[in-house]
Design an enzyme around this catalytic site. Structure first.
Site, PDB file in Angstrom:
ATOM      1  N   TYR A 120      37.657  43.797  46.688  1.00  0.00           N
ATOM      2  CA  TYR A 120      38.334  42.644  47.271  1.00  0.00           C
ATOM      3  C   TYR A 120      38.636  42.887  48.762  1.00  0.00           C
ATOM      4  O   TYR A 120      39.493  42.231  49.335  1.00  0.00           O
ATOM      5  CB  TYR A 120      39.649  42.369  46.534  1.00  0.00           C
ATOM      6  CG  TYR A 120      39.521  41.536  45.271  1.00  0.00           C
ATOM      7  CD1 TYR A 120      38.617  41.873  44.280  1.00  0.00           C
ATOM      8  CD2 TYR A 120      40.316  40.416  45.076  1.00  0.00           C
ATOM      9  CE1 TYR A 120      38.511  41.124  43.120  1.00  0.00           C
ATOM     10  CE2 TYR A 120      40.221  39.657  43.918  1.00  0.00           C
ATOM     11  CZ  TYR A 120      39.312  40.019  42.944  1.00  0.00           C
ATOM     12  OH  TYR A 120      39.214  39.268  41.797  1.00  0.00           O
ATOM     13  N   LYS A 164      35.988  54.411  37.344  1.00  0.00           N
ATOM     14  CA  LYS A 164      34.569  54.701  37.089  1.00  0.00           C
ATOM     15  C   LYS A 164      34.132  55.775  38.091  1.00  0.00           C
ATOM     16  O   LYS A 164      33.151  55.619  38.829  1.00  0.00           O
ATOM     17  CB  LYS A 164      33.775  53.387  37.249  1.00  0.00           C
ATOM     18  CG  LYS A 164      32.350  53.455  36.766  1.00  0.00           C
ATOM     19  CD  LYS A 164      32.202  53.551  35.266  1.00  0.00           C
ATOM     20  CE  LYS A 164      30.745  53.726  34.898  1.00  0.00           C
ATOM     21  NZ  LYS A 164      30.551  54.272  33.538  1.00  0.00           N
ATOM     22  N   ASP A 196      34.291  51.385  31.447  1.00  0.00           N
ATOM     23  CA  ASP A 196      33.412  50.786  30.432  1.00  0.00           C
ATOM     24  C   ASP A 196      33.859  51.211  29.031  1.00  0.00           C
ATOM     25  O   ASP A 196      33.927  50.396  28.107  1.00  0.00           O
ATOM     26  CB  ASP A 196      31.929  51.128  30.686  1.00  0.00           C
ATOM     27  CG  ASP A 196      31.698  52.584  31.044  1.00  0.00           C
ATOM     28  OD1 ASP A 196      32.680  53.359  31.149  1.00  0.00           O
ATOM     29  OD2 ASP A 196      30.519  52.975  31.202  1.00  0.00           O
ATOM     30  N   ASP A 220      41.324  42.869  37.286  1.00  0.00           N
ATOM     31  CA  ASP A 220      41.069  41.442  37.084  1.00  0.00           C
ATOM     32  C   ASP A 220      40.255  41.226  35.808  1.00  0.00           C
ATOM     33  O   ASP A 220      40.614  40.429  34.942  1.00  0.00           O
ATOM     34  CB  ASP A 220      40.317  40.892  38.305  1.00  0.00           C
ATOM     35  CG  ASP A 220      40.236  39.374  38.293  1.00  0.00           C
ATOM     36  OD1 ASP A 220      41.192  38.741  37.818  1.00  0.00           O
ATOM     37  OD2 ASP A 220      39.212  38.833  38.737  1.00  0.00           O
ATOM     38  N   ASP A 224      41.564  39.997  31.840  1.00  0.00           N
ATOM     39  CA  ASP A 224      40.980  38.809  31.216  1.00  0.00           C
ATOM     40  C   ASP A 224      40.420  39.163  29.837  1.00  0.00           C
ATOM     41  O   ASP A 224      40.523  38.370  28.887  1.00  0.00           O
ATOM     42  CB  ASP A 224      39.855  38.223  32.087  1.00  0.00           C
ATOM     43  CG  ASP A 224      40.382  37.245  33.136  1.00  0.00           C
ATOM     44  OD1 ASP A 224      41.470  37.508  33.696  1.00  0.00           O
ATOM     45  OD2 ASP A 224      39.709  36.237  33.409  1.00  0.00           O
TER      46      ASP A 224
HETATM   47  N1  GGG Z   1      45.981  31.884  39.112  1.00  0.00           N
HETATM   48  C1  GGG Z   1      45.101  32.764  39.666  1.00  0.00           C
HETATM   49  C2  GGG Z   1      43.731  32.218  39.865  1.00  0.00           C
HETATM   50  O1  GGG Z   1      43.529  31.264  40.580  1.00  0.00           O
HETATM   51  N2  GGG Z   1      42.793  32.887  39.232  1.00  0.00           N
HETATM   52  C3  GGG Z   1      41.411  32.691  39.469  1.00  0.00           C
HETATM   53  C4  GGG Z   1      40.747  33.842  40.137  1.00  0.00           C
HETATM   54  O2  GGG Z   1      39.627  33.720  40.570  1.00  0.00           O
HETATM   55  N3  GGG Z   1      41.427  34.977  40.233  1.00  0.00           N
HETATM   56  C5  GGG Z   1      40.943  36.152  40.859  1.00  0.00           C
HETATM   57  C6  GGG Z   1      42.016  37.195  40.956  1.00  0.00           C
HETATM   58  O3  GGG Z   1      43.061  37.083  40.326  1.00  0.00           O
HETATM   59  O4  GGG Z   1      41.813  38.148  41.693  1.00  0.00           O
END
Ligand code: GGG
Length: 323
Positions: A120, A164, A196, A220, A224
């Site tokens: 990022y 990793k 992994d 991230d 998820d």
């Molecule tokens: N509410 C957070 C959001 O908009 N998530 C979508 C997203 O692409 N998030 C990437 C991240 O949290 O780094």
């Protein structure tokens, strides 16, 4: 003392779940002052800027920010907003609530995600018609800062370091070495898990893990994944914490498939608002909101993502009724 909360809905269902969470906060009568700011795809289409300077300044100057979601402009909205509040860690709890049909009902995890660098970093380029590159930045300073926070957060318990470093030897190697060194200095136990392998192991048996400290993108993706174990993204809140400021947002994005229909699950955002309350030292109110969400999930109306047919407003009112 009254606190100013910046409220940035963003796009898609952000425009539905943020008003819901504000309704819950307002019902507590804490005298919080809400100030709205614009950001996202629609703002960019209108003004050419996804995150106007005044919205950035609003987040930087408020006591805390509640943010919804950004779609195509995520990189131009979420990353600068996290920077505006100087956040260095993204806390993402993934907990299975009683009554929710979860793949792994025993899941109770917290991800502590590095929040400033890794892939990022923003250093992305097109080198030719055929090639694009991204510079993955990992510093000892940011890794140590995350580790210091993690040591305090676990309060005597250990944590897992997910990385990793067998492939990304320099970047994840630096991350791992810094985090483990700081943990050792604090007498905090760590176990190392390759990311992994973590993905498989957490699906098979999430009780092997508790607090997970990981680089930015891994946090991230893996959080998820954990959302999939507990009933979906509609249940995961998050807190971006800095030394003097913080931003709270649901883990989910804009959900364009259901945006505008008033059926989005508001609970990830309501739980993010509970984290905001805790951050501002309204600990009792924070617990009340979380308990209200638990009760609604166990007994109350639910949105379609959780198998129900209630709309956003009905679930929000059910939470408020439980407070
Ligand atoms: N509410 C957070 C959001 O908009 N998530 C979508 C997203 O692409 N998030 C990437 C991240 O949290 O780094």
């Amino acid at each position: 003392m009254s606190h100013q909360i910046a409220v940035i809905e963003g796009d898609g269902i952000g425009q539905e779940v943020i008003p819901a969470a504000v309704e819950v906060l307002e019902s507590l009568d804490l005298g919080l002052e809400f100030v709205a700011g614009d950001a996202g795809d629609a703002v960019e289409a209108e003004t050419g800027e996804a995150l106007p300077q005044e919205t950035y300044d609003l987040a930087a100057e408020s006591d805390a920010t509640l943010f919804g979601a950004a779609g195509e402009t995520a990189a131009d909205v979420i990353l600068p907003l996290r920077e505006a509040v100087d956040s260095f860690v993204n806390i993402r709890p993934a907990r299975a609530y009683p009554g929710v049909d979860a793949v792994r009902p025993e899941t109770d995890l917290v991800f502590l995600r590095e929040n400033t660098e890794g892939v990022y970093s923003g250093h992305e380029d097109d080198l030719s018609d055929d090639m694009s590159t991204l510079t993955r930045v990992v510093t000892t300073a940011a890794s140590e800062k995350l580790a210091e926070f993690a040591c305090e957060y676990v309060d005597g318990e250990g944590f897992s370091v997910v990385h990793k470093a067998n492939v990304m030897r320099k970047t994840d190697g630096r991350f791992r070495d810094a985090v483990v060194r700081v943990a050792d200095e604090h007498g905090v136990d760590t176990d190392e898990v390759l990311m992994d392998a973590f993905a498989t192991r957490v699906c098979l048996d999430p009780t092997q893990f508790d607090t997970i400290v990981c680089p930015n993108l891994a946090g991230d993706v893996l959080s998820d994944l954990a959302a999939g174990l507990v009933g979906g993204l509609g249940l995961l809140p998050s807190a971006n914490i800095g030394d003097d400021n913080a931003l709270f947002e649901p883990v989910h994005g804009t959900a364009p498939d259901i945006a505008g229909e008033g059926v989005a699950n508001p609970l990830a955002t309501v739980l993010s608002a509970a984290m905001l309350l805790d951050h501002l030292s309204y600990s009792e109110e924070s617990e009340r909101v979380e308990t209200a969400v638990e009760t609604v999930l166990a007994e109350g109306p639910r949105t379609a993502d959780l198998g129900g047919d209630a709309n956003t407003e009905a679930v929000t009112q059910a939470v408020i009724n439980e407070l």
